[in-house]
Design a protein around this motif. Sequence first.
Motif, PDB file in Angstrom:
ATOM      1  N   LYS A  27       0.828  -1.213   0.000  1.00 25.23           N
ATOM      2  CA  LYS A  27       0.000   0.000   0.000  1.00 25.23           C
ATOM      3  C   LYS A  27       0.858   1.256   0.000  1.00 25.23           C
ATOM      4  O   LYS A  27       0.594   2.201  -0.761  1.00 25.23           O
ATOM      5  CB  LYS A  27      -0.925  -0.016   1.220  1.00 25.23           C
ATOM      6  N   ARG A  28       1.884   1.271   0.851  1.00 29.13           N
ATOM      7  CA  ARG A  28       2.714   2.473   0.958  1.00 29.13           C
ATOM      8  C   ARG A  28       3.507   2.721  -0.323  1.00 29.13           C
ATOM      9  O   ARG A  28       3.637   3.861  -0.780  1.00 29.13           O
ATOM     10  CB  ARG A  28       3.669   2.332   2.155  1.00 29.13           C
ATOM     11  N   LEU A  29       4.051   1.657  -0.908  1.00 28.20           N
ATOM     12  CA  LEU A  29       4.799   1.827  -2.152  1.00 28.20           C
ATOM     13  C   LEU A  29       3.884   2.290  -3.283  1.00 28.20           C
ATOM     14  O   LEU A  29       4.257   3.155  -4.077  1.00 28.20           O
ATOM     15  CB  LEU A  29       5.490   0.521  -2.543  1.00 28.20           C
ATOM     16  N   PHE A  39      14.065  11.603   0.337  1.00 25.76           N
ATOM     17  CA  PHE A  39      14.252  11.424   1.779  1.00 25.76           C
ATOM     18  C   PHE A  39      13.919   9.987   2.192  1.00 25.76           C
ATOM     19  O   PHE A  39      13.137   9.293   1.553  1.00 25.76           O
ATOM     20  CB  PHE A  39      13.425  12.424   2.600  1.00 25.76           C
ATOM     21  N   GLY A  40      14.572   9.556   3.289  1.00 24.10           N
ATOM     22  CA  GLY A  40      14.333   8.230   3.836  1.00 24.10           C
ATOM     23  C   GLY A  40      13.824   8.333   5.257  1.00 24.10           C
ATOM     24  O   GLY A  40      13.323   9.376   5.675  1.00 24.10           O
ATOM     25  N   ASN A  41      13.975   7.268   6.016  1.00 19.14           N
ATOM     26  CA  ASN A  41      13.473   7.287   7.395  1.00 19.14           C
ATOM     27  C   ASN A  41      14.421   8.001   8.353  1.00 19.14           C
ATOM     28  O   ASN A  41      13.985   8.583   9.350  1.00 19.14           O
ATOM     29  CB  ASN A  41      13.210   5.859   7.893  1.00 19.14           C
ATOM     30  N   HIS A  42      15.736   8.008   8.055  1.00 15.64           N
ATOM     31  CA  HIS A  42      16.685   8.671   8.960  1.00 15.64           C
ATOM     32  C   HIS A  42      16.833  10.161   8.656  1.00 15.64           C
ATOM     33  O   HIS A  42      17.451  10.881   9.442  1.00 15.64           O
ATOM     34  CB  HIS A  42      18.049   7.987   8.905  1.00 15.64           C
ATOM     35  N   ASP A  43      16.312  10.615   7.523  1.00 17.37           N
ATOM     36  CA  ASP A  43      16.276  12.058   7.241  1.00 17.37           C
ATOM     37  C   ASP A  43      14.849  12.481   6.889  1.00 17.37           C
ATOM     38  O   ASP A  43      14.633  13.328   6.042  1.00 17.37           O
ATOM     39  CB  ASP A  43      17.263  12.437   6.126  1.00 17.37           C
ATOM     40  N   ILE A  44      13.894  11.872   7.580  1.00 16.38           N
ATOM     41  CA  ILE A  44      12.467  12.092   7.322  1.00 16.38           C
ATOM     42  C   ILE A  44      12.067  13.549   7.525  1.00 16.38           C
ATOM     43  O   ILE A  44      11.068  14.013   6.966  1.00 16.38           O
ATOM     44  CB  ILE A  44      11.607  11.170   8.225  1.00 16.38           C
ATOM     45  N   HIS A  76      13.367   5.403  -1.337  1.00 17.81           N
ATOM     46  CA  HIS A  76      14.323   4.936  -0.336  1.00 17.81           C
ATOM     47  C   HIS A  76      14.065   3.486   0.060  1.00 17.81           C
ATOM     48  O   HIS A  76      14.998   2.683   0.137  1.00 17.81           O
ATOM     49  CB  HIS A  76      14.290   5.826   0.907  1.00 17.81           C
ATOM     50  N   GLY A  77      12.809   3.138   0.336  1.00 16.61           N
ATOM     51  CA  GLY A  77      12.480   1.743   0.599  1.00 16.61           C
ATOM     52  C   GLY A  77      12.036   1.417   2.014  1.00 16.61           C
ATOM     53  O   GLY A  77      11.779   0.253   2.328  1.00 16.61           O
ATOM     54  N   HIS A  78      11.909   2.422   2.884  1.00 13.42           N
ATOM     55  CA  HIS A  78      11.451   2.138   4.253  1.00 13.42           C
ATOM     56  C   HIS A  78       9.933   2.029   4.342  1.00 13.42           C
ATOM     57  O   HIS A  78       9.394   1.626   5.383  1.00 13.42           O
ATOM     58  CB  HIS A  78      11.912   3.257   5.189  1.00 13.42           C
ATOM     59  N   GLN A  79       9.252   2.367   3.261  1.00 17.37           N
ATOM     60  CA  GLN A  79       7.791   2.401   3.261  1.00 17.37           C
ATOM     61  C   GLN A  79       7.222   0.998   3.570  1.00 17.37           C
ATOM     62  O   GLN A  79       7.529   0.035   2.884  1.00 17.37           O
ATOM     63  CB  GLN A  79       7.271   2.873   1.900  1.00 17.37           C
ATOM     64  N   GLY A  80       6.428   0.937   4.613  1.00 16.83           N
ATOM     65  CA  GLY A  80       5.824  -0.322   5.025  1.00 16.83           C
ATOM     66  C   GLY A  80       6.654  -1.119   6.011  1.00 16.83           C
ATOM     67  O   GLY A  80       6.183  -2.114   6.571  1.00 16.83           O
ATOM     68  N   ASP A  81       7.900  -0.695   6.254  1.00 19.46           N
ATOM     69  CA  ASP A  81       8.751  -1.332   7.258  1.00 19.46           C
ATOM     70  C   ASP A  81       8.343  -0.746   8.613  1.00 19.46           C
ATOM     71  O   ASP A  81       8.768   0.351   8.978  1.00 19.46           O
ATOM     72  CB  ASP A  81      10.216  -1.050   6.935  1.00 19.46           C
ATOM     73  N   ALA A  82       7.504  -1.464   9.342  1.00 20.30           N
ATOM     74  CA  ALA A  82       6.786  -0.921  10.506  1.00 20.30           C
ATOM     75  C   ALA A  82       7.628  -0.076  11.463  1.00 20.30           C
ATOM     76  O   ALA A  82       7.256   1.064  11.765  1.00 20.30           O
ATOM     77  CB  ALA A  82       6.090  -2.054  11.253  1.00 20.30           C
ATOM     78  N   LYS A 118      14.767  -9.847   8.963  1.00 19.09           N
ATOM     79  CA  LYS A 118      13.947  -8.665   8.673  1.00 19.09           C
ATOM     80  C   LYS A 118      14.278  -8.095   7.298  1.00 19.09           C
ATOM     81  O   LYS A 118      13.390  -7.732   6.523  1.00 19.09           O
ATOM     82  CB  LYS A 118      14.187  -7.613   9.755  1.00 19.09           C
ATOM     83  N   ARG A 119      15.569  -8.078   6.986  1.00 18.73           N
ATOM     84  CA  ARG A 119      16.017  -7.530   5.709  1.00 18.73           C
ATOM     85  C   ARG A 119      15.451  -8.333   4.548  1.00 18.73           C
ATOM     86  O   ARG A 119      14.969  -7.785   3.560  1.00 18.73           O
ATOM     87  CB  ARG A 119      17.547  -7.531   5.678  1.00 18.73           C
ATOM     88  N   HIS A 120      15.505  -9.643   4.658  1.00 14.32           N
ATOM     89  CA  HIS A 120      14.996 -10.494   3.584  1.00 14.32           C
ATOM     90  C   HIS A 120      13.481 -10.397   3.460  1.00 14.32           C
ATOM     91  O   HIS A 120      12.948 -10.505   2.349  1.00 14.32           O
ATOM     92  CB  HIS A 120      15.426 -11.943   3.820  1.00 14.32           C
ATOM     93  N   LYS A 121      12.801 -10.195   4.575  1.00  9.33           N
ATOM     94  CA  LYS A 121      11.348 -10.023   4.521  1.00  9.33           C
ATOM     95  C   LYS A 121      10.993  -8.754   3.755  1.00  9.33           C
ATOM     96  O   LYS A 121      10.078  -8.748   2.925  1.00  9.33           O
ATOM     97  CB  LYS A 121      10.771  -9.946   5.936  1.00  9.33           C
ATOM     98  N   ILE A 122      11.729  -7.671   4.017  1.00  3.83           N
ATOM     99  CA  ILE A 122      11.502  -6.412   3.303  1.00  3.83           C
ATOM    100  C   ILE A 122      11.733  -6.609   1.817  1.00  3.83           C
ATOM    101  O   ILE A 122      10.955  -6.146   0.974  1.00  3.83           O
ATOM    102  CB  ILE A 122      12.441  -5.311   3.853  1.00  3.83           C
TER     103      ILE A 122
END
Length: 341
Positions: free
Chosen positions: A5-7, A105-110, A161-167, A204-208
Amino acid sequence: MFTQKRLTNAFKEAKKIYFDDHSRIVFMSDAHRGDGSVSDEFLKSRNLFVHALNEYYENDYTFFEVGDGEELLEYSKMEHIKNAHVDTYNAIKRFFDKDRYIRIFGNHDIFLKDPKYVEKNLHINYDEFNEEFFDFLKGIEPEEAVILKHRFTSQELFVIHGHQGDAPNDQFLFFTMLSIKYFWRFFHRVGIKNPASPVKNVTKRHKIERNYSKWIETNRRALICGHTHRFKFPKNKQIPYFNTGCGIYPASITALELTEGMIRLVRWKEKVDEKGMLHIKRETMRGPEPIEAFDIRKPKEVVEYLAQIKIQRTKKAREERAAFREEEMETDDPAAAAVKD
């Protein structure tokens, strides 16, 4: 479910930028620039980063920084980060001044999602030597995602970035932010990593990554991202999931390059020659492959045919350029010209 959904939402809202076989683009992410203190992971690779940027600038590349350029969850003062890495930001400004810098932007520079924060911290900078403010990245508008669309084939590359949906790094980012700022940052100083991060958590990485692949199969678009710090280049025409890797490996940084319609994964690393001299070397890790080879909207036979045409055309163009350079060298050399006569 959340990742899909987020992507998809980000894809619908993404800025569209056109490219073609003459475009020269480099994708890098996850530099995590800090304040220059002992816990700043970027310190060990910043010379590699600056050297690579200078090379890309001189060769007319457009620089896509695909998220987590700054480590703003640990270091809340952007001015401290800019002052700690002056050479890096000078290199970035060169790209920006030529309209060749795209920031995601990503999660660490949100915080770059907030226009007011961007205006305060990126539009201007402070020169400590001359004690004056000056225009820095004035007018920059960081994006959550970008769609690169080929002008002639209409192929689309989804860059995010790719953090979307990574809770922990999306839906519960506020709590993760608090834990990093008031807890994990102190453990980080002595080398202990946050186990919730996808960087150190293999499961976790492989699940993402499986979630990325599912989105690619559903939406039939190539995906270019970062976030996991695990570089990725599809082998044998697998699902077109590309990952830039990161800028904080112990003695190297990785990047994706898109030139002449060909994409490749490269690594910049420190090398010592036989005389003990230290050099920075760029090496190809995967590719180059025609970007058409990853267009999964088309039948496999069509894709393979277009890819072969691209390979043959590129090879011929390179041979012609090499022959032209050789002829120029002979013309410039009087001795060689005399022998030829």
